[in-house]
Design a protein around this motif. Structure first.
Motif, PDB file in Angstrom:
ATOM      1  N   UNK A 139      37.676 -72.673 -41.490  1.00 10.18           N
ATOM      2  CA  UNK A 139      37.497 -74.109 -41.758  1.00 10.18           C
ATOM      3  C   UNK A 139      37.137 -74.400 -43.219  1.00 10.18           C
ATOM      4  N   UNK A 140      37.663 -75.540 -43.715  1.00 15.04           N
ATOM      5  CA  UNK A 140      37.382 -75.978 -45.095  1.00 15.04           C
ATOM      6  C   UNK A 140      35.883 -76.151 -45.296  1.00 15.04           C
ATOM      7  N   UNK A 159      36.525 -70.384 -45.314  1.00 16.98           N
ATOM      8  CA  UNK A 159      37.702 -71.119 -45.780  1.00 16.98           C
ATOM      9  C   UNK A 159      38.727 -70.162 -46.374  1.00 16.98           C
ATOM     10  N   UNK A 160      39.990 -70.368 -46.005  1.00 14.38           N
ATOM     11  CA  UNK A 160      41.065 -69.540 -46.544  1.00 14.38           C
ATOM     12  C   UNK A 160      41.349 -68.302 -45.719  1.00 14.38           C
ATOM     13  N   UNK A 161      40.505 -68.028 -44.721  1.00 14.76           N
ATOM     14  CA  UNK A 161      40.716 -66.842 -43.897  1.00 14.76           C
ATOM     15  C   UNK A 161      41.725 -67.108 -42.788  1.00 14.76           C
ATOM     16  N   UNK A 162      42.416 -66.049 -42.376  1.00 17.69           N
ATOM     17  CA  UNK A 162      43.348 -66.106 -41.240  1.00 17.69           C
ATOM     18  C   UNK A 162      42.864 -65.090 -40.223  1.00 17.69           C
ATOM     19  N   UNK A 204      46.951 -78.497 -33.023  1.00 17.24           N
ATOM     20  CA  UNK A 204      45.615 -78.938 -33.416  1.00 17.24           C
ATOM     21  C   UNK A 204      45.287 -78.262 -34.744  1.00 17.24           C
ATOM     22  N   UNK A 205      44.746 -79.044 -35.666  1.00 18.64           N
ATOM     23  CA  UNK A 205      44.425 -78.490 -36.976  1.00 18.64           C
ATOM     24  C   UNK A 205      43.424 -77.347 -36.840  1.00 18.64           C
ATOM     25  N   UNK A 214      37.842 -74.905 -26.490  1.00 18.94           N
ATOM     26  CA  UNK A 214      37.251 -73.602 -26.850  1.00 18.94           C
ATOM     27  C   UNK A 214      37.410 -73.377 -28.350  1.00 18.94           C
ATOM     28  N   UNK A 215      38.637 -73.570 -28.855  1.00 15.48           N
ATOM     29  CA  UNK A 215      38.903 -73.287 -30.269  1.00 15.48           C
ATOM     30  C   UNK A 215      38.134 -74.246 -31.181  1.00 15.48           C
ATOM     31  N   UNK A 216      37.994 -75.497 -30.765  1.00 17.13           N
ATOM     32  CA  UNK A 216      37.222 -76.446 -31.574  1.00 17.13           C
ATOM     33  C   UNK A 216      35.753 -75.986 -31.624  1.00 17.13           C
ATOM     34  N   UNK A 217      35.241 -75.480 -30.510  1.00 19.32           N
ATOM     35  CA  UNK A 217      33.871 -74.949 -30.497  1.00 19.32           C
ATOM     36  C   UNK A 217      33.728 -73.733 -31.411  1.00 19.32           C
ATOM     37  N   UNK A 218      34.745 -72.869 -31.408  1.00 20.04           N
ATOM     38  CA  UNK A 218      34.689 -71.664 -32.245  1.00 20.04           C
ATOM     39  C   UNK A 218      34.783 -72.047 -33.726  1.00 20.04           C
ATOM     40  N   UNK A 219      35.630 -73.019 -34.049  1.00 19.02           N
ATOM     41  CA  UNK A 219      35.736 -73.490 -35.441  1.00 19.02           C
ATOM     42  C   UNK A 219      34.385 -74.056 -35.881  1.00 19.02           C
TER      43      UNK A 219
END
Length: 169
Positions: free
Chosen positions: A44-45, A50-53, A21-22, A119-124
């Motif tokens: 997220x863009x 943005x640009x963080x890991x 998943x992106x 969960x991850x989509x909610x966090x993004x």
């Protein structure tokens, strides 16, 4: 219940590896423990992140999916909905049922249909759009509300830079 939890978590991990998943990638912290995951979340863009890991740990209870996992940022992050110790505070990670404070409807809280992906989509989406009404980090929430392009933006930019340096260590 634990055996069902193990099977479900294995299935979700296999699914994420087969169809990524992106915005994030997930794996186990240690091969022998399906209940502890490490997730790399990509800022997220078109957001300040943005640009963080960002490295995140998910710890699943042995009665998953009846109860939600705990989620903690290992990488430092400045955000209204992430406590200074890294604990993530969003509705879908709250125990199921009624909110004793009356802020959240039961359907906004944990439901067994949620997966690591939801969960991850909610966090993004939380990164893109902080909720400063019920903050886990009051200082970040105050800066976000009063001056999102000032001190808040500077602190986030520092976290993003730091996350980029640490990502390749």
């Amino acid at each position: 219940m634990s055996e069902q939890s193990v099977l479900l978590l294995r299935k979700q991990l296999a699914e994420l590896n087969k169809n990524p998943v992106e915005g994030f990638s997930a794996g186990l912290i240690a091969d022998h423990d399906i209940f502890k995951w490490e997730v790399l979340l990509i800022g997220p863009q078109d957001t300040l992140f943005e640009g963080g890991f960002f490295k995140v740990h998910l710890t699943f209870p042995h009665d998953y999916p009846l109860r939600p996992p705990k989620m903690k940022f290992v990488t430092e992050i400045w955000h209204p909905n992430v406590a200074k110790n890294g604990d993530v505070c969003i509705s879908i990670l709250h125990e199921p049922g009624e909110d004793k404070f009356g802020y959240e409807k039961p359907e906004e809280r944990w439901l067994p249909i949620h997966t690591v992906e939801t969960i991850m989509i909610s966090v993004i989406s939380m990164l893109a759009d902080p909720n400063s009404d019920s903050p886990a980090n009051v200082d970040a929430a105050k800066e976000w509300r009063e001056d999102p392009n000032g001190e808040f933006k500077r602190k986030v930019a520092r976290c993003v830079r730091k996350s980029q340096e640490m990502a390749f260590e």
